[in-house]
Write an enzyme that holds these catalytic residues in place. Sequence first.
Site, short mmCIF file in Angstrom:
data_model
loop_
_atom_site.label_atom_id
_atom_site.label_comp_id
_atom_site.label_asym_id
_atom_site.label_seq_id
_atom_site.Cartn_x
_atom_site.Cartn_y
_atom_site.Cartn_z
N LYS A 112 36.02 -32.03 -28.62
CA LYS A 112 35.70 -31.95 -29.98
C LYS A 112 34.59 -30.71 -30.26
CE LYS A 112 35.24 -35.08 -33.57
NZ LYS A 112 36.39 -35.50 -33.87
N ARG A 113 33.91 -30.42 -29.02
CA ARG A 113 32.73 -29.31 -29.32
C ARG A 113 33.83 -28.05 -29.37
NH1 ARG A 113 31.45 -26.83 -24.57
NH2 ARG A 113 32.87 -28.37 -23.44
#
Length: 454
Positions: free
Chosen positions: A226-227
């Site tokens: 997600k980063r």
Amino acid sequence: MSKAQSTNNIGIISAKSQVAQVRTRFAPSPTGVLHVGGARTALFNYLFARQNGGKFVLRIEDTDKERSKKEYEDDILNGLKWLGIEWDELYRQSERGEIYKKYIQKLLSEGKAYVSEEKEGKSKSVIRFKNPNLKVKFNDEIRGEIEFDTTELGDFVIAKDEETPLYHLAVVVDDFEMGITHIIRGEDHISNTPRQMLIQDAIGSPRPVYAHIPLILGADRSKLSKRHGAASVNEYRENGYLPEALVNFMAFLGWNPGDEREIFSMDELIKEFSLKKIQKGGAVFNTDRLNWLNSQYIKNMDIDKLTELCLPYVSSRYPAAGSQREKLKKIIELKRERMNTLAEAGEEIGYFFEQPEYEKEKLLWKNEKDLNATKKHLEKISELLKNLDENNFMSQNIKNAVWDYAEEQGRGNVLWPFRVALTGLERSPDPFSVAEILGKEETMARLKRAIEKI
Ligand code: GLU
């Protein structure tokens, strides 16, 4: 084909598996929502099946009762449907207990598996596979020849009991029963392949063709998360990405056509996709590229369809938009050139639906200090537009009406305050297009309001 194919048939090996038609599968565990990685695996399997006139099977691997959730299954099914990745057959492992049980019993009775008492902690029994300790070799379509010495795997556990198969056994039984000919899956499954091949031999399954596709990496080359801006398929949908763009984007995560072309529809991908052109190295996920692709699909989409798709993003902020389709269509037509996502349709368009608020100083062009001069320009514009017929209040006519005056007085001096009077913004589309969409009455009212402000 392995020698095991001639193994005696006890009636649980379906005839389907003998058919040479290409059959692929996507086998997600419903323990989380559908992400780009899984969706790409599904896409590659789908493309390969369609390309070969074969079948694409969707198999929900929900044997882990604690972690599997119906809502995740729904998310996966809906995500695939939205992307246009249509399956031909759907199975759930949770509904196939009888089939696994037969195989477990057969392996036990043939001495290829055995019940083993586990001594650690409180004693319980499991079913272990009797490892023949072979070297297995296979030719991966992407990674080439791979050889494993399975001795180190020992007698691994394949089921908790006759009713409860574990991952490796269930996968192998299903791939066999479902006649899967090609297994296209993430590279992280390579290490599972030797165990699965041993089980294939033991149950008399032919070896499917394997293609292990590269991992997806973030821009920093670490495993995608997600980063890196990667989201679930449903989040992309909610954020205003088009399924066509996401499919086009995902196809290029590890594959490319070998030339400069970048825009591919699903049908074009079905024609052009090739396992041979899949790269070995990690596929870098580039959000800018996704945004660019999405903007291309937005630019080229039928305007009525685009307007419908943008509506929810606009009407959540400006409920009036729902009953003003023609106006919205013009707004979208104006905006689409600069939109990366459908969600952006709702941004910076408030002035089309409500009076803009701004300080009168904003009406001043660059170095202009004299509000009176600006006022004079606005009065002149009002006068010039007054004569335009309401039904002819089109961008080109509006431009024609004020153009000579603007040239004479300096374009910025005249057009800047005109635009700010209509939008209240320093940056927005040109005043002629905005005036057309607002209509004559509203345009005149806003000019009047600006004049009164001064
Ligand atoms: N259910 C497995 C997973 O979600 C996939 C099994 C396979 O592709 O062989 O990772």
